[in-house]
Design an enzyme around this catalytic site. Structure first.
Site, PDB file in Angstrom:
ATOM      1  N   ASN A  78       0.899  -1.137   0.100  1.00 44.43           N
ATOM      2  CA  ASN A  78      -0.058   0.070  -0.125  1.00 44.43           C
ATOM      3  C   ASN A  78       0.991   1.119  -0.031  1.00 44.43           C
ATOM      4  OD1 ASN A  78      -1.601   2.245   0.501  1.00 44.43           O
ATOM      5  ND2 ASN A  78      -2.469   1.445   2.568  1.00 44.43           N
TER       6      ASN A  78
ATOM      7  N   LYS B  30      -2.277  -3.496  -2.289  1.00 42.62           N
ATOM      8  CA  LYS B  30      -2.655  -4.451  -1.578  1.00 42.62           C
ATOM      9  C   LYS B  30      -4.176  -4.856  -1.669  1.00 42.62           C
ATOM     10  CE  LYS B  30      -4.034  -4.566   3.166  1.00 42.62           C
ATOM     11  NZ  LYS B  30      -4.022  -3.935   4.426  1.00 42.62           N
TER      12      LYS B  30
ATOM     13  N   ASN C 105      -6.005  -6.220   8.936  1.00 43.84           N
ATOM     14  CA  ASN C 105      -4.801  -5.900   8.270  1.00 43.84           C
ATOM     15  C   ASN C 105      -3.754  -7.225   8.610  1.00 43.84           C
ATOM     16  OD1 ASN C 105      -3.832  -3.931   6.307  1.00 43.84           O
ATOM     17  ND2 ASN C 105      -2.255  -3.415   7.967  1.00 43.84           N
TER      18      ASN C 105
ATOM     19  N   TYR D  15      -1.334  -5.564  18.454  1.00 43.10           N
ATOM     20  CA  TYR D  15      -0.648  -6.010  17.259  1.00 43.10           C
ATOM     21  C   TYR D  15      -0.069  -7.325  17.670  1.00 43.10           C
ATOM     22  CZ  TYR D  15       3.762  -6.937  15.098  1.00 43.10           C
ATOM     23  OH  TYR D  15       4.794  -7.301  14.156  1.00 43.10           O
TER      24      TYR D  15
ATOM     25  N   LYS E 254       9.479   4.114   8.596  1.00 44.74           N
ATOM     26  CA  LYS E 254       8.471   3.536   9.932  1.00 44.74           C
ATOM     27  C   LYS E 254       8.661   4.793  10.876  1.00 44.74           C
ATOM     28  CE  LYS E 254       9.545  -0.512  11.375  1.00 44.74           C
ATOM     29  NZ  LYS E 254       8.702  -1.247  11.391  1.00 44.74           N
TER      30      LYS E 254
END
Length: 310
Positions: A32, A53, A92, A140, A178
């Site tokens: 993405n 994606k 996701n 996560y 990031k």
């Protein structure tokens, strides 16, 4: 063809690089690129095609024929440990992974995927790939844990390779996009280049992590694919080294500055892994015998890469 999901991301792009290094260029990168800055991770790499994606998910759910696929390296995920939108995280990381897994199982395609040391939660020993040692601290980690559990149910009946890697504290080239989730080595380097002293939390000599160089992580992925081994494996060095050691290696490269210590943030208390160290028993038993770089070795190589044009 090889598919690398998250191929414009940190670990994904390093897998693409390692595939290029062994002469493999027939690679479909899925990602993405809403964060357009990630494209820089691909500019020096050779790939055959790129797919968004969402288009990729639609294709695999529909069962489209994507051609002759040698393997899928599934690195695409939200890797932010501070993201608390559980619905987004489960869509996701968990549902997306299940969709790709079943596409591969139906076609006997080797499936290698990113798990995480976040599955272990806040423990400070016994980082072993067994249920009794797993208690994630954030959504996560839970999304990764739940997919590992799903894989465990399927593995005994699977007729094609399924291999998950619990990445520990990965650092190295191609992580700049990031932001706050980039490694401490990345941030310390930036601080020094901006004329500041590198900053660490007070007590950083006591905070120890298993810092693993991304080149070693990519090497693990390729070896397991080439050897057809299935299972869930820790991917770290087997050594816990301090944040102070990372700072020392960074300062050794730059030959200037000194560490400035700052207070530990209140919001991270109780949600912060103070110690991680991969148990490599299963990885070594599977036949992987290559060494992993120490912090001193890996950070020196990374600093040379980061500062190559500065």
């Amino acid at each position: 063809m090889i598919i690398v999901t998250g191929g414009a991301g940190f670990i994904g792009s390093n897998i693409v690089k390692s595939l290029n290094d062994i002469g493999y260029r027939d690679i479909l990168v899925v990602d993405n690129l809403k964060d357009g800055t990630k494209f820089v991770n691909l500019v020096d790499l050779d790939i055959a095609d790129y797919m968004d994606k969402e288009d990729f998910i639609a294709s695999i759910v529909a069962g489209d024929d994507l051609g002759d696929i040698d393997a899928v390296f599934h690195e695409g995920a939200c890797s932010s440990t501070t993201e608390w939108d559980g619905k987004y995280m489960m869509d996701n990381n968990y549902q997306y992974s299940k969709d790709v897994l079943h596409y591969c199982l139906d076609r006997n395609i080797p499936f290698l995927y990113a798990s995480s040391a976040a599955t272990y939660g806040g423990r400070n020993d016994n980082f072993i790939e067994e249920r009794q040692y797993e208690q994630p601290l954030n959504v996560y980690g839970y999304s990764k844990f739940l997919f590992d559990q799903y894989v465990r149910e399927i593995l005994p009946e699977a007729e094609s390779q399924i291999c998950g890697f619990r990445y520990f504290n990965v650092y190295g080239p191609r992580e700049g996009h990031k932001g706050s989730m980039a490694s401490v080595a990345f941030h310390l380097n930036n601080q020094i280049n901006q004329g500041e002293n590198p900053k660490l939390f007070s007590g950083s000599e006591n905070f120890k992590r298993d810092f693993v160089y991304v080149g070693d992580v990519a090497a693990v992925n390729l070896w397991f694919w080439q050897n057809g081994v299935s299972g869930i494996f820790n991917c770290g060095t087997g050594r816990a080294e301090s944040f102070q050691a990372v700072a020392d290696a960074t300062l050794a490269f730059h030959k200037k500055g000194g560490v400035e210590y700052i207070e530990f943030p209140e919001k991270l208390k109780g949600r912060y892994q103070a110690y991680t160290q991969a148990d490599l028993t299963n990885l070594r038993a599977a036949g992987y015998d290559k060494p992993f770089k120490t912090v001193a070795e890996g950070v020196a190589e990374y600093m040379a890469w980061l500062n190559r044009t500065v």
